[in-house]
Structure formats: structure tokens, C-alpha cells
Design an enzyme around this catalytic site. Structure first.
Site, PDB file in Angstrom:
ATOM      1  N   GLY A   1      -7.568  -4.748   6.889  1.00 34.73           N
ATOM      2  CA  GLY A   1      -6.959  -3.944   8.268  1.00 34.73           C
ATOM      3  C   GLY A   1      -8.230  -3.483   9.056  1.00 34.73           C
ATOM      4  O   GLY A   1      -7.623  -2.602   9.980  1.00 34.73           O
TER       5      GLY A   1
ATOM      6  N   GLU B   1      -9.524  -0.179  -1.595  1.00 33.67           N
ATOM      7  CA  GLU B   1      -9.042   1.094  -1.074  1.00 33.67           C
ATOM      8  C   GLU B   1      -9.337   2.258  -2.871  1.00 33.67           C
ATOM      9  O   GLU B   1     -10.132   3.310  -2.740  1.00 33.67           O
ATOM     10  CB  GLU B   1      -8.010   0.833  -0.580  1.00 33.67           C
ATOM     11  CG  GLU B   1      -7.594   0.283   0.424  1.00 33.67           C
ATOM     12  CD  GLU B   1      -7.283  -0.281   1.055  1.00 33.67           C
ATOM     13  OE1 GLU B   1      -5.963   0.251   0.035  1.00 33.67           O
ATOM     14  OE2 GLU B   1      -7.213  -1.136   1.982  1.00 33.67           O
TER      15      GLU B   1
ATOM     16  N   SER C   1      -6.871  -9.054   6.577  1.00 32.89           N
ATOM     17  CA  SER C   1      -5.954  -9.247   7.735  1.00 32.89           C
ATOM     18  C   SER C   1      -5.593 -11.045   7.891  1.00 32.89           C
ATOM     19  O   SER C   1      -5.750 -11.362   9.041  1.00 32.89           O
ATOM     20  CB  SER C   1      -7.067  -8.918   9.111  1.00 32.89           C
ATOM     21  OG  SER C   1      -7.893  -7.913   8.884  1.00 32.89           O
TER      22      SER C   1
ATOM     23  N   LYS D   1       0.911  -1.390  -0.042  1.00 33.37           N
ATOM     24  CA  LYS D   1       0.262  -0.336  -0.225  1.00 33.37           C
ATOM     25  C   LYS D   1       0.971   1.262   0.402  1.00 33.37           C
ATOM     26  O   LYS D   1       2.127   0.770  -0.428  1.00 33.37           O
ATOM     27  CB  LYS D   1      -0.848  -0.401   1.157  1.00 33.37           C
ATOM     28  CG  LYS D   1      -1.787  -1.613   1.179  1.00 33.37           C
ATOM     29  CD  LYS D   1      -3.130  -0.796   2.202  1.00 33.37           C
ATOM     30  CE  LYS D   1      -3.781  -2.121   1.769  1.00 33.37           C
ATOM     31  NZ  LYS D   1      -4.865  -2.763   2.577  1.00 33.37           N
TER      32      LYS D   1
HETATM   33  P1  13P Z   1      -4.532  -6.300   5.811  1.00 37.47           P
HETATM   34  O1  13P Z   1      -4.226  -7.514   5.140  1.00 37.47           O
HETATM   35  O2  13P Z   1      -3.930  -4.541   6.436  1.00 37.47           O
HETATM   36  O3  13P Z   1      -5.876  -6.803   6.091  1.00 37.47           O
HETATM   37  O4  13P Z   1      -4.757  -5.757   4.247  1.00 37.47           O
HETATM   38  C1  13P Z   1      -5.444  -6.812   2.833  1.00 37.47           C
HETATM   39  C2  13P Z   1      -5.168  -6.157   2.082  1.00 37.47           C
HETATM   40  O5  13P Z   1      -6.245  -4.982   0.938  1.00 37.47           O
HETATM   41  C3  13P Z   1      -4.403  -6.367   0.661  1.00 37.47           C
HETATM   42  O6  13P Z   1      -4.490  -6.409  -0.386  1.00 37.47           O
END
Ligand code: 13P
Length: 249
Positions: A171, A97, A210, A10
Site C-alpha cells: 500500500g 495487516e 504495490s 481487504k
Molecule cells: P497493495 O497491492 O495495495 O500494496 O497490497 C498488497 C497486499 O497487501 C495484498 O495482500
């Protein structure tokens, strides 16, 4: 099918930080690379840095987004040929996102998937429902719409990965249960069967949301979960390398 472990960094890590993390991942997982496919998706600014660290290791490089046009007056955007020239193999498309914060629509995402294929990049198409949509019983409808629209206009031989990422699990520390994930992955596999009857079993379907060392084992044990797309736990070599080690077993 080899399991795929993809790291979505990200909007994190400067170039020196990205270089260190890529080095720590490479040195920690070299022995597992024959049995797991590892993909690292850094921010645009760190693509070439990470490429030079992972060079000919077999670890794949991915971007997190792209524009569907090859070039032009699109300030702030990055195109497929640019990603290819930075050494990318893969590109994440339609991440939640991008859909929810940057208002990307199904039709924009379909254009990007087609453009990625055209340029020789492998799209990692993200699909998934919000918590509200799940509560309303709409999970399958939303996921089916995302998959159908994302794959529209592709040929069966086009190389693509699908990532099921329930928005409410991203997340939040709230992973889908193995059963919840299994049910959606089975639904996607059945849908692929109707779209690509000859190759539906060869399209990897990753789970994201997660994913951590203490839950990946039971997720990967489910039928049709072919790997994971990892956010938070991919930002530390200790946890990401552990995920790869578990996936290699
Ligand atoms: P997390 O593993 O932080 O939940 O994020 C997942 C994600 O959006 C991977 O593209």
C-alpha cells in the site's frame, strides 16, 4: 506451473460494488482463465455474492482470514466450515495487516493454517519483513521464521500457497525491486527444499506489495515468482484485468 493472480480486496466494497467488480473481472478475463489461475478474496459479507457471479468460471474464491476453531463462542469470528459453506476454495492467513494491526502471532497463524487444511481450504500463507527489519538485515531470519512456523505440522502433500509480502511495500507504492523479490523467493524455495524435498517446486510462491500493471511483468519474469497477491490494483477491473492479461502471456 500456472501463474496465480490473487485479489485481496481487504475491507473494501459493499455487496453491490463487489458484484459489479466480480462481473467486470469475469467478463474481462474469461479468455485468459485457461492459462492463469485467478483468485478473488472479498470481505466476508461479499463471499456468497461473488461466488454466485463467478459460479463455475474457474475463478477461485478466497476469504481473508479465519478462526482456527470450527465453531464456538468467538464473537465476530468466522470459521473454516463457514467459509467452505460460502463457497470458498482458499483463505489468506497471516496477512501482515493481521499480524501487525490485530497482533496475530506465529502460533495463532500456524493453528489457522492447520485448521484450513483440515477443512479442505487452501491456505495462502503470507510472510514478510517490516522496513525496520530489512534495514537491520533481518529479512531472511524473519521470512524463515514465518515460513517454518506457518508450515509446522503440515504434510508434504498438503496444498498450500506462500505469499511473500514485504510490509514496507504494501500500500505504499514502493514495490520491491525484481532483484529484492527474487532473492527472498529463492531463499523460500531453498527452505522448502529442506522441508519438502519431494514437492518443494510445486508450492507456488506469490509476491505482494504495490503490484501494478507497469511492474508485474518484470516481477513475474524472475525465477520462483509464481504469481502475485494484489491489493489496491485489484479494486479496479481495468487494472486487475490488465495484470491477468500480462500474467497470461
Ligand atoms: P497493495 O497491492 O495495495 O500494496 O497490497 C498488497 C497486499 O497487501 C495484498 O495482500
Amino acid at each position: 506451473m500456472k501463474k496465480i493472480l490473487a485479489a485481496n480486496w481487504k475491507m473494501n466494497l459493499t455487496n453491490p460494488e463487489a458484484q459489479h467488480l466480480a462481473q467486470d473481472v469475469l467478463s474481462g478475463v474469461q479468455t485468459f482463465l485457461p492459462s492463469v489461475q485467478v483468485v478473488i478474496c472479498p470481505p466476508y459479507t461479499a463471499l456468497t455474492t461473488v461466488r454466485s457471479v463467478i459460479a463455475a468460471s474457474g475463478i477461485r474464491l478466497g476469504a481473508q482470514n479465519m478462526h482456527h476453531e470450527p465453531a464456538g463462542a468467538f464473537t465476530g469470528e468466522c470459521s473454516g466450515p463457514m467459509l467452505l459453506s460460502a463457497g470458498c476454495d482458499d483463505v489468506i492467513i497471516g496477512h501482515s495487516e493481521r499480524r501487525h494491526i490485530f497482533n496475530e502471532t506465529d502460533s495463532m497463524i500456524a493453528l489457522k493454517v492447520k485448521a484450513a487444511i483440515r477443512e479442505g481450504l487452501r491456505p495462502i500463507l503470507c510472510v514478510g519483513e517490516t522496513g525496520q527489519e530489512r534495514d537491520q538485515g533481518l529479512t531472511f531470519n524473519i521470512v524463515e521464521r514465518h515460513v517454518r512456523s506457518g508450515l509446522s505440522g503440515l504434510s508434504p502433500e498438503d496444498d498450500i500457497v506462500i505469499a511473500y509480502e514485504p510490509v514496507w511495500a504494501i500500500g505504499t507504492g514502493r514495490t520491491a525491486t525484481p532483484e529484492q523479490a527474487r532473492d527472498v523467493h529463492a531463499m523460500i524455495r531453498n527452505l522448502l527444499k529442506t522441508i519438502y524435498p519431494e514437492r518443494y517446486q510445486m508450492v507456488p510462491i506469490l509476491y505482494g506489495g504495490s503490484v501494478k500493471p507497469d511492474n508485474i511483468g518484470e516481477l513475474l519474469a524472475q525465477p520462483d515468482i509464481d504469481g502475485a497477491l494484489v491489493g489496491g490494483a485489484s479494486l479496479k477491473a481495468e487494472s486487475f484485468n490488465r495484470l491477468i492479461e500480462i500474467a497470461a502471456k
